[in-house]
Write an enzyme that holds these catalytic residues in place. Structure first.
Site, PDB file in Angstrom:
ATOM      1  N   LYS A  81      12.918  79.078  10.263  1.00  0.00           N
ATOM      2  CA  LYS A  81      11.465  79.058  10.486  1.00  0.00           C
ATOM      3  C   LYS A  81      10.791  80.177   9.693  1.00  0.00           C
ATOM      4  CE  LYS A  81      12.097  77.132  15.119  1.00  0.00           C
ATOM      5  NZ  LYS A  81      12.176  77.431  16.566  1.00  0.00           N
ATOM      6  N   GLN A 123      11.823  82.258  21.089  1.00  0.00           N
ATOM      7  CA  GLN A 123      12.910  81.310  20.839  1.00  0.00           C
ATOM      8  C   GLN A 123      13.697  81.063  22.127  1.00  0.00           C
ATOM      9  OE1 GLN A 123      13.511  79.629  17.844  1.00  0.00           O
ATOM     10  NE2 GLN A 123      14.999  78.492  19.064  1.00  0.00           N
ATOM     11  N   ASP A 154       4.216  76.778  20.021  1.00  0.00           N
ATOM     12  CA  ASP A 154       5.256  75.831  20.449  1.00  0.00           C
ATOM     13  C   ASP A 154       4.656  74.742  21.342  1.00  0.00           C
ATOM     14  OD1 ASP A 154       7.837  75.881  19.525  1.00  0.00           O
ATOM     15  OD2 ASP A 154       8.495  77.502  20.851  1.00  0.00           O
TER      16      ASP A 154
END
Ligand code: NAP
Length: 284
Positions: free
Chosen positions: A49, A93, A116
């Site tokens: 990412k 994460q 997200d």
């Protein structure tokens, strides 16, 4: 007509478009990654990412914490980032160590920086069809992949195997919206579903988000169906999906490969969400 849906190519096109928009901005969007512990898969996802951010001109920062970090300390860090004018997106994460409540962490993120799309406010807005929602990256990536491959979902029977909060459930919510480019008839299956094969063989578009390698065999797929494989598994040094590609490929009309299908689209959507957050924070 090409049978393989090239997610990497489409993701690269989207990243190029994002990069062009960022070039026009004086201030560059900023994305913070929070990584707890030393899970190799998480480290590898964050590294991919970060690389993608660099390609588009997004400034990214990686904040790493030991597994022993307390929930309150992590929340304090998120609150600092919520106030930081140089940060437009915050990504924690997952998974987190078991002593940290993921729900509390998601709720601590400013919904406007929730790239997200997991904050309850964004989830609620998504269900309501509110266009100001930041949408979860994998479902948004699948929807975009279908659109850019000219695969219409309107009126089609989409069967999704998997009801997780990050893939199955939000994808169903997106594709069933009463909106142009949506309007699908959606069925969700899970581990308690009876007569799975009967349901999957009625799908015009079959999405496998099961988390079991090579689970979908040819006899579970209707001839000429579109097959989208979300799964990612490392098997004997190879990456495979939830679909047994070799046997399903001959009967599908279109199919995503693993790797190179849904995965790159998930990353492209993270960058897209960061740009959207950046624009929305600039306006507010
Ligand atoms: P998850 O949370 O483990 O959910 C799996 C779902 O599959 C559950 O709903 C489960 O049912 C269902 N399931 C399991 N066994 C089944 C069976 N035998 N028959 C029918 N349904 C079954 O997984 P996830 O987070 O959604 O991820 C799914 C896969 O996608 C994983 O391989 C993951 O690594 C991958 N993934 C890829 C990306 C990407 O960017 N490509 C992004 C996210 C995830 P129950 O609810 O009843 O347990």
């Amino acid at each position: 007509m090409k049978k393989i849906i090239d997610g990497r190519k489409i993701a690269n096109e989207i990243m190029k478009e994002i990069g062009e928009q960022i070039l026009l901005q004086e201030k560059k969007p900023g994305l913070a990654f929070l990584l707890v512990g030393d899970n190799p898969a998480s480290q590898s996802y964050v590294s991919s990412k970060k690389k993608a951010c660099a390609l588009t001109g997004i400034r990214s920062t990686l904040l790493e914490f030991p597994t022993s970090i307390q929930e309150s300390q992590l929340i304090k860090k998120i609150e600092e980032l919520n106030r930081d004018p140089l940060i437009d997106g915050i990504l924690v994460q997952l998974p987190l160590p078991s002593h940290i409540d993921e729900k509390k962490i998601m709720q601590a993120i400013n919904p406007k920086k929730d790239v997200d799309g997991f904050h309850p406010l964004n989830v609620g807005k998504m269900l309501l069809g509110d266009d100001s929602a930041l949408l979860p990256c994998t479902p948004l990536g699948i929807k975009t992949l279908l659109e850019r491959s000219a695969i219409a979902v309107e009126g089609k029977h989409v069967v999704i195997i998997g009801r997780s909060n990050i893939v199955g459930k939000p994808l169903a919510a997106l594709l069933m919206q009463k909106k142009k480019g949506c309007n699908a008839t959606v069925t969700i299956c899970h581990s308690q579903s009876d007569h799975l094969n009967e349901i999957t063989t009625s799908a015009d578009i079959l999405v496998a988000a099961i988390g079991r390698p090579l689970f979908i065999k040819a006899n579970m797929v209707k001839p000429n169906a579109v097959v989208i494989d979300v799964g990612i598994h490392r098997q004997q040094g190879k990456i495979v999906g939830d679909v047994d590609f070799e046997t399903v490929f001959p009967i599908a009309s279109k199919i995503t490969p693993v790797p190179g299908g849904v995965g790159p689209m998930t990353i492209a959507m993270l960058l897209k969400n960061t740009l959207l957050s950046f624009f929305s924070l600039q306006r507010s």
